[in-house]
Design an enzyme around this catalytic site. Structure first.
Site, PDB file in Angstrom:
ATOM      1  N   LYS A 182       0.975  -1.333   0.052  1.00  0.00           N
ATOM      2  CA  LYS A 182      -0.019   0.015  -0.077  1.00  0.00           C
ATOM      3  C   LYS A 182       0.952   1.266  -0.112  1.00  0.00           C
ATOM      4  O   LYS A 182       0.620   2.277  -0.696  1.00  0.00           O
ATOM      5  CB  LYS A 182      -0.881   0.065   1.270  1.00  0.00           C
ATOM      6  N   LYS A 198      -4.386  -9.954  -9.100  1.00  0.00           N
ATOM      7  CA  LYS A 198      -5.576 -10.196  -8.548  1.00  0.00           C
ATOM      8  C   LYS A 198      -6.470  -9.376  -8.936  1.00  0.00           C
ATOM      9  O   LYS A 198      -6.428  -8.211  -9.524  1.00  0.00           O
ATOM     10  CB  LYS A 198      -5.451 -10.255  -6.911  1.00  0.00           C
ATOM     11  N   LYS A 258     -10.708  -3.470  -8.251  1.00  0.00           N
ATOM     12  CA  LYS A 258     -11.513  -2.525  -8.849  1.00  0.00           C
ATOM     13  C   LYS A 258     -10.346  -1.391  -9.162  1.00  0.00           C
ATOM     14  O   LYS A 258     -10.302  -0.661 -10.007  1.00  0.00           O
ATOM     15  CB  LYS A 258     -12.295  -1.721  -7.745  1.00  0.00           C
TER      16      LYS A 258
HETATM   17  P1  AMP Z   1     -11.932  -5.878  -0.589  1.00  0.00           P
HETATM   18  O1  AMP Z   1     -12.911  -5.304  -1.700  1.00  0.00           O
HETATM   19  O2  AMP Z   1     -10.564  -5.681  -0.673  1.00  0.00           O
HETATM   20  O3  AMP Z   1     -12.412  -5.281   0.630  1.00  0.00           O
HETATM   21  O4  AMP Z   1     -12.499  -7.395  -0.451  1.00  0.00           O
HETATM   22  C1  AMP Z   1     -13.390  -7.862   0.133  1.00  0.00           C
HETATM   23  C2  AMP Z   1     -13.216  -9.236   0.342  1.00  0.00           C
HETATM   24  O5  AMP Z   1     -13.109  -9.862  -1.165  1.00  0.00           O
HETATM   25  C3  AMP Z   1     -12.118  -9.886   0.794  1.00  0.00           C
HETATM   26  O6  AMP Z   1     -12.376 -11.109   1.764  1.00  0.00           O
HETATM   27  C4  AMP Z   1     -11.324 -10.090  -0.161  1.00  0.00           C
HETATM   28  O7  AMP Z   1     -10.152 -11.138   0.042  1.00  0.00           O
HETATM   29  C5  AMP Z   1     -12.094 -10.617  -1.258  1.00  0.00           C
HETATM   30  N1  AMP Z   1     -11.305 -10.362  -2.566  1.00  0.00           N
HETATM   31  C6  AMP Z   1     -10.809  -9.343  -3.329  1.00  0.00           C
HETATM   32  N2  AMP Z   1     -10.488  -9.336  -4.477  1.00  0.00           N
HETATM   33  C7  AMP Z   1     -10.385 -10.718  -4.742  1.00  0.00           C
HETATM   34  C8  AMP Z   1      -9.899 -11.720  -5.662  1.00  0.00           C
HETATM   35  N3  AMP Z   1      -9.362 -11.095  -6.730  1.00  0.00           N
HETATM   36  N4  AMP Z   1      -9.900 -12.767  -5.536  1.00  0.00           N
HETATM   37  C9  AMP Z   1     -10.423 -13.436  -4.269  1.00  0.00           C
HETATM   38  N5  AMP Z   1     -10.902 -12.776  -3.276  1.00  0.00           N
HETATM   39  C10 AMP Z   1     -11.034 -11.380  -3.359  1.00  0.00           C
END
Ligand code: AMP
Ligand code: TRP
Length: 345
Positions: free
Chosen positions: A126, A209, A212
């Site tokens: 980050k 990965k 967004k």
């Molecule tokens: P975030 O949008 O970063 O708050 O992620 C929300 C949830 O989605 C968390 O549990 C992340 O680990 C999961 N997540 C986000 N992006 C991915 C991805 N590309 N593959 C698998 N899990 C994801």
């Protein structure tokens, strides 16, 4: 909205699940496959608590942009509900509406060595991403995993369904819990991650990965045409330059996504790609069909829910009220263990 006024009604379950997502707008396939699908399934066997972590969102949104947080919460929670999170079964709320978590964050920060936080890989990433240094990043960003630990332990949750990227945070949460329990007596369970079958979904660039911020994602709620247009931008086997070249499905992310969305066509796709019977464009259309079919019910349900004025707000209000009851109880226990005076009301 009057559902489940007492938490006790849910306590037939032995284990408590907690998970959160940052309100960054609409969710994408990575969120869905890596976490949300698991959240839905777990509702049948666990006491589940799901949180829109708006304070965490402040670690990378500031100033004017924070106006987006409230509408983002709304959009994200609509996605949860459309995916099958059921407010009759799960407690759903917004993090900042249970302010006890911020007090717990301060208290847990007293038992967390700075070195542990500076070593977290996502912190280092980050800092790089923000083009900052350890000197210039906010104190809040360093403490991100302490707030995350506070989210979980405030409800004494032991099971945390997340994608693979969150594993280092959970490792740290366990360390903080062990330290707290050692210093102040057994208080919190050590939270364990629960990974989905596909805990890391790769984005349309075929490399990183799905996320967004990298703009390599497919939104769950976008319409069929927008989904198809996104899928058509996906990178495939970089060595397949001509339509007549045989493809290599095993290194192609489009093929990886077929596993999830077209399991019954997998053998055919493999065979036709490796023998150059279908080209990448055709292959991507097949994938778009699979994704659109899989999300049809979700999208329909989302449209219906979006028309119910005030529904999300009611669900969240109800959730926050119930969450606060638990939060206050845990916080009183922690204050007592840490030698702080009782709150005078
Ligand atoms: P975030 O949008 O970063 O708050 O992620 C929300 C949830 O989605 C968390 O549990 C992340 O680990 C999961 N997540 C986000 N992006 C991915 C991805 N590309 N593959 C698998 N899990 C994801
Ligand atoms: N850090 C998580 C993410 O970026 C969000 C989160 C905050 C979370 N608190 C949590 C996840 C507690 C699980 C449990 O996705």
């Amino acid at each position: 909205c009057g559902r489940l006024p007492v938490w006790g009604e849910m306590s037939i379950f032995e284990h408590t699940v907690f998970s959160g997502m940052r309100p960054s707008g609409r969710l994408h396939l990575g969120n869905y496959l890596g976490a949300l699908q698991n959240w839905v399934t777990l509702q049948e066997e666990y006491r589940c608590i799901y949180c829109a972590v708006d304070v965490h969102a402040l670690t990378d949104i500031q100033g004017e942009a924070t106006k987006e947080i409230r509408p983002n919460v709304q959009e994200m929670v609509l996605d949860w509900l459309a995916a099958g999170i059921d407010p009759e079964k799960s407690l759903i709320f917004v993090q900042s509406q249970v302010p006890e978590v911020m007090v717990l964050h301060s208290l847990l920060s007293m038992v967390t060595p700075l070195g542990w936080l500076l070593r977290v890989p996502s912190f280092k990433d980050k800092v790089r991403q923000l083009d900052a240094t350890e000197e210039t990043v906010s104190y809040g960003l360093v403490g991100y995993p302490v707030l995350m630990t506070s989210d979980i332990v405030l409800y004494k949750a032991d099971t945390v369904p997340v994608g693979e990227d969150q594993l280092p945070h959970l490792e740290l949460a366990r360390e903080i819990v062990r330290r707290f329990n050692h210093l102040y007596g057994p208080t919190f369970p050590e939270p364990q991650a629960k990974l989905a079958e596909y805990p890391l979904i790769i984005g349309l660039d075929g490399k990183q990965k799905m996320s967004k911020s990298l703009d390599n994602h497919i939104e769950l709620a976008s319409d069929e045409e927008a989904t198809r247009a996104r899928v058509l931008t996906a990178f495939t086997d970089p060595e397949r330059l001509r339509r007549t070249d045989p493809g290599r499905p095993l290194i192609c992310n489009v093929y990886a996504l077929h596993k999830l969305f077209n399991p019954d066509k997998l053998d055919d796709v493999y065979q036709q790609c490796t023998s150059a019977q279908i080209g990448c464009v055709e292959d991507k259309h097949l994938l778009a069909d699979g994704i659109n079919n899989a999300l049809e019910v979700f999208r329909e349900r989302r449209r219906e829910l979006a028309e119910r004025t005030g529904y999300v707000a009611d669900v969240l209000r109800d959730g926050a009220l119930r969450a606060r009851v638990i939060a206050r109880e845990t916080l009183a226990e922690v204050r007592d263990r840490m030698g702080l005076s009782e709150i005078v009301l």
